[in-house]
Design a protein around this motif. Structure first.
Motif, PDB file in Angstrom:
ATOM      1  N   ALA A  28       0.823  -1.205   0.000  1.00 33.74           N
ATOM      2  CA  ALA A  28       0.000   0.000   0.000  1.00 33.74           C
ATOM      3  C   ALA A  28       0.858   1.255   0.000  1.00 33.74           C
ATOM      4  N   LEU A  29       1.959   1.228   0.722  1.00 30.80           N
ATOM      5  CA  LEU A  29       2.816   2.400   0.813  1.00 30.80           C
ATOM      6  C   LEU A  29       3.625   2.620  -0.462  1.00 30.80           C
ATOM      7  N   VAL A  30       4.287   1.584  -0.946  1.00 30.77           N
ATOM      8  CA  VAL A  30       5.238   1.727  -2.057  1.00 30.77           C
ATOM      9  C   VAL A  30       4.533   1.737  -3.408  1.00 30.77           C
ATOM     10  N   TRP A  31       3.571   0.830  -3.577  1.00 30.75           N
ATOM     11  CA  TRP A  31       2.943   0.652  -4.891  1.00 30.75           C
ATOM     12  C   TRP A  31       1.724   1.539  -5.081  1.00 30.75           C
ATOM     13  N   ILE A  56      -2.101  -1.038  19.138  1.00 27.43           N
ATOM     14  CA  ILE A  56      -2.629   0.279  18.774  1.00 27.43           C
ATOM     15  C   ILE A  56      -1.556   1.070  18.031  1.00 27.43           C
ATOM     16  N   ALA A  57      -0.296   0.908  18.452  1.00 29.72           N
ATOM     17  CA  ALA A  57       0.805   1.559  17.741  1.00 29.72           C
ATOM     18  C   ALA A  57       0.876   1.071  16.298  1.00 29.72           C
ATOM     19  N   LEU A  58       0.785  -0.245  16.105  1.00 30.00           N
ATOM     20  CA  LEU A  58       0.824  -0.798  14.750  1.00 30.00           C
ATOM     21  C   LEU A  58      -0.376  -0.337  13.932  1.00 30.00           C
ATOM     22  N   LEU A  59      -1.538  -0.307  14.554  1.00 30.28           N
ATOM     23  CA  LEU A  59      -2.754   0.142  13.866  1.00 30.28           C
ATOM     24  C   LEU A  59      -2.584   1.569  13.341  1.00 30.28           C
ATOM     25  N   VAL A  60      -2.085   2.466  14.200  1.00 29.50           N
ATOM     26  CA  VAL A  60      -1.944   3.871  13.798  1.00 29.50           C
ATOM     27  C   VAL A  60      -0.883   4.024  12.718  1.00 29.50           C
ATOM     28  N   LEU A  61       0.198   3.266  12.785  1.00 28.20           N
ATOM     29  CA  LEU A  61       1.225   3.335  11.743  1.00 28.20           C
ATOM     30  C   LEU A  61       0.675   2.888  10.389  1.00 28.20           C
ATOM     31  N   VAL A  62      -0.141   1.850  10.383  1.00 26.90           N
ATOM     32  CA  VAL A  62      -0.760   1.414   9.125  1.00 26.90           C
ATOM     33  C   VAL A  62      -1.716   2.479   8.611  1.00 26.90           C
ATOM     34  N   LEU A  63      -2.492   3.080   9.520  1.00 28.85           N
ATOM     35  CA  LEU A  63      -3.426   4.136   9.121  1.00 28.85           C
ATOM     36  C   LEU A  63      -2.707   5.321   8.492  1.00 28.85           C
ATOM     37  N   ALA A  64      -1.435   5.522   8.835  1.00 32.78           N
ATOM     38  CA  ALA A  64      -0.701   6.684   8.314  1.00 32.78           C
ATOM     39  C   ALA A  64      -0.456   6.606   6.814  1.00 32.78           C
ATOM     40  N   ILE A  65      -0.567   5.435   6.221  1.00 34.26           N
ATOM     41  CA  ILE A  65      -0.322   5.284   4.780  1.00 34.26           C
ATOM     42  C   ILE A  65      -1.406   6.040   4.008  1.00 34.26           C
ATOM     43  N   ALA A  66      -0.995   6.930   3.143  1.00 32.22           N
ATOM     44  CA  ALA A  66      -1.922   7.805   2.430  1.00 32.22           C
ATOM     45  C   ALA A  66      -2.697   7.042   1.361  1.00 32.22           C
ATOM     46  N   PRO A  67      -3.867   7.555   0.976  1.00 34.45           N
ATOM     47  CA  PRO A  67      -4.624   6.933  -0.119  1.00 34.45           C
ATOM     48  C   PRO A  67      -3.873   7.042  -1.439  1.00 34.45           C
ATOM     49  N   SER A  68      -4.184   6.130  -2.321  1.00 36.27           N
ATOM     50  CA  SER A  68      -3.552   6.147  -3.639  1.00 36.27           C
ATOM     51  C   SER A  68      -4.250   7.141  -4.555  1.00 36.27           C
ATOM     52  N   ALA A  69      -3.471   7.748  -5.430  1.00 35.78           N
ATOM     53  CA  ALA A  69      -4.052   8.634  -6.443  1.00 35.78           C
ATOM     54  C   ALA A  69      -4.672   7.841  -7.583  1.00 35.78           C
ATOM     55  N   ARG A  70      -4.410   6.533  -7.614  1.00 30.97           N
ATOM     56  CA  ARG A  70      -4.934   5.683  -8.681  1.00 30.97           C
ATOM     57  C   ARG A  70      -6.010   4.770  -8.098  1.00 30.97           C
ATOM     58  N   GLU A  73      -7.760   2.281  -9.112  1.00 36.25           N
ATOM     59  CA  GLU A  73      -7.701   0.832  -9.314  1.00 36.25           C
ATOM     60  C   GLU A  73      -6.728   0.179  -8.327  1.00 36.25           C
ATOM     61  N   ARG A  74      -5.655   0.873  -7.983  1.00 37.22           N
ATOM     62  CA  ARG A  74      -4.717   0.333  -6.997  1.00 37.22           C
ATOM     63  C   ARG A  74      -5.306   0.414  -5.591  1.00 37.22           C
ATOM     64  N   GLU A  75      -6.000   1.500  -5.318  1.00 38.34           N
ATOM     65  CA  GLU A  75      -6.654   1.650  -4.010  1.00 38.34           C
ATOM     66  C   GLU A  75      -7.666   0.529  -3.796  1.00 38.34           C
ATOM     67  N   ARG A  76      -8.418   0.187  -4.831  1.00 41.76           N
ATOM     68  CA  ARG A  76      -9.423  -0.881  -4.709  1.00 41.76           C
ATOM     69  C   ARG A  76      -8.771  -2.222  -4.402  1.00 41.76           C
ATOM     70  N   LEU A  77      -7.657  -2.508  -5.024  1.00 43.49           N
ATOM     71  CA  LEU A  77      -6.969  -3.778  -4.781  1.00 43.49           C
ATOM     72  C   LEU A  77      -6.476  -3.876  -3.340  1.00 43.49           C
ATOM     73  N   VAL A  78      -5.981  -2.762  -2.794  1.00 43.84           N
ATOM     74  CA  VAL A  78      -5.536  -2.772  -1.391  1.00 43.84           C
ATOM     75  C   VAL A  78      -6.740  -2.936  -0.465  1.00 43.84           C
ATOM     76  N   VAL A  79      -7.851  -2.296  -0.804  1.00 47.29           N
ATOM     77  CA  VAL A  79      -9.076  -2.465   0.000  1.00 47.29           C
ATOM     78  C   VAL A  79      -9.502  -3.928   0.014  1.00 47.29           C
ATOM     79  N   ILE A  80      -9.498  -4.567  -1.136  1.00 49.88           N
ATOM     80  CA  ILE A  80      -9.884  -5.982  -1.222  1.00 49.88           C
ATOM     81  C   ILE A  80      -8.952  -6.840  -0.373  1.00 49.88           C
TER      82      ILE A  80
END
Length: 488
Positions: free
Chosen positions: A258-261, A302-316, A318-325
């Motif tokens: 989610a972060l890199v791709w 909770i620390a891990l949860l918040v760090l994962v939440l910090a990852i920004a949404p994708s501008a694309r 179709e990629r955002e949908r794949l991460v959601v799935i």
């Protein structure tokens, strides 16, 4: 998103006996608090003294619901709300930080059923869910108006009342919110001033601690390096070790993708700082403080949860949908694993609980749990505290009640019971490395219970099915491998 909130109810609602480790003892306490005024048997055993303490998140709603639902069902209903509220809280925090719910919020969903939730730290879990919701409000709107400040003060007091550790998490999230938004040093004092109202719970905290007897237990660290590694690695501990660890690794992998791709290596600064501060807090926190165990293991997920939440949404999209799935699939694995384990084990627990039918109302029941095997049990089950159902279903005193010093809403009237027969006295560790029941210790404890006037003894765990009764007792019932002895 509503589907994910609804799905989070499944493990508790599908199990005939939910698998939270500490829930039987919570349930017993709720039963006493709600019913002591009109139950003479409970009045003979306990005294209740309500006070404003930072450990009431599940206690208050459970007690209020008891007249409508009964104490057992009321506790189950409140416990069923905890994971859905966590899901709602992380979605709202993601929306507030990113402007919309990001795909990373779906990847973080399994942390709604974290290790502390599996342990059944009900008050703490309620407090954390409330802290996430209040933090979402902080991240989403300015707080300059006096009305907002007054509401924030009430919210802070509510989170503190639920559990003190959840209030600390709220403070850390608020600190990350301000540090992430600072542009120059001149904004520092206005940021501090805006958040001073969050410190209002210090007043009831000081009042509570001033009335406490003793020091409440100082901080205790246990095998620092290994413990800190374990609390992060075991963030999802609770069912099958292999599945839990693979799921944690999969969340890590999905987060990297989610972060890199998808997100183009973009992180929301406020959440990133908050997550890093929570990691530091976890590492710095003792294992035990104020006689409460598991300070660090509660904070790590909770620390891990918040760090994962910090990852920004994708501008694309179709990629955002794949991460959601991918996130939804990971959450389904977590829900399915927990629900299956609790449903299967719940049937066994319900069968064993039938021994309570032979326990006299208002009696003293000694519960003995012989751990079936040596080693570190990854799977978390309520078997060790199962005896607490005797209080809920038969108004019988039992020795599985935990009494945290300086946070007691109820006390045991009999000094002998209060000193010798509370949580921990039920444990009969196995002989190691032979990996078999310590029958000598078991018989010694049964003899002590007999001498101290217990009316019945319930033996559970890895013991012979034909275990003979202590002198003066007879076998009243055997069920699911458990045995109940009662006085002749």
């Amino acid at each position: 998103m509503p589907a994910m909130v609804a799905l989070a109810f499944a493990p508790v609602l599908l199990a005939s006996v939910p698998g939270f480790v500490d829930m039987p003892s919570h349930m017993a306490r709720h039963h006493v608090l709600a019913n002591i005024a009109h139950d003479p048997a409970l009045g003979r055993m306990f005294s209740v003294h309500w006070q404003w303490i930072a450990n009431l998140g599940a206690d208050l709603p459970s007690v209020l619901l008891t007249p409508l639902l009964g104490s057992e069902r009321a506790t189950v209903v409140v416990a069923a709300l905890l994971a859905p509220l966590m899901v709602l809280g992380l979605f709202q925090l993601s929306r507030a930080a990113h402007g919309r719910v990001s795909a990373s919020a779906f990847v973080a969903l399994p942390f709604a059923m974290h290790q502390a939730w599996m342990w059944g730290f009900l008050n703490y879990c309620m407090g954390v869910a409330l802290a996430l919701l209040v933090a979402a409000w902080l991240y989403a709107r300015p707080r300059g108006r006096s009305r907002d400040q007054a509401l924030l003060a009430v919210a802070a007091l509510g989170v503190w009342t639920a559990h003190m550790a959840s209030w600390v998490i709220l403070l850390i999230l608020a600190l990350g919110n301000e540090l992430g938004g600072l542009r120059n040093w001149r904004e520092l004092w206005p940021a501090i001033r805006r958040n001073l109202v969050l410190l209002i719970p210090i007043v009831p905290l000081l009042l509570w601690r001033s009335e406490a007897s003793g020091n409440g237990g100082g901080p205790a660290y246990v095998d620092f390096v290994n413990t800190k590694l374990i609390v992060f690695a075991s963030a999802l501990r609770g069912t099958d070790k292999f599945v839990d660890l693979v799921l944690l690794a999969a969340i890590g992998g999905a987060s990297v993708v989610a972060l890199v791709w998808a997100a183009g290596r973009r992180l929301e600064r406020r959440l990133l700082i908050s997550g890093m501060l929570l990691v530091i807090a976890t590492v710095a926190a003792p294992t035990t403080i104020l006689n409460a165990w598991g300070t660090d293991l509660r904070t790590a997920p909770i620390a891990l949860l918040v760090l994962v939440l910090a990852i920004a949404p994708s501008a694309r999209p179709e990629r955002e949908r794949l991460v959601v799935i991918a996130g939804i699939a990971l959450f389904c694995v977590r829900v399915g694993t927990v629900a299956r384990d609790w449903t299967v084990h719940g049937r066994s627990l319900e069968q064993r609980l039938t021994v309570l039918e032979a326990v006299p109302h208002g009696s003293r029941l000694g519960y003995l749990w012989a751990a079936p095997e040596c080693g570190f049990p990854w799977r978390l089950v309520p078997d060790e505290k199962l005896g607490s159902y005797a209080l809920t279903r038969r108004d019988a005193y039992t020795n599985t009640l935990f009494m945290v010093d300086n946070a007691k809403l109820m006390t045991i009237r009999d000094p002998l019971l209060a000193q010798r027969w509370v949580s921990g006295s039920q444990d009969v560790p196995p002989l190691c490395p032979q990996n078999r029941a310590d029958l000598a210790t078991l018989h010694t404890k049964m003899a002590a219970m007999r001498a101290d006037g217990f009316d019945a003894v319930w033996v559970s765990g890895g013991v012979p099915a034909d275990l003979p009764p202590p002198p003066g007792f007879v076998v009243a019932k055997r069920a699911g491998g458990d045995t109940l002895f009662v006085r002749r």
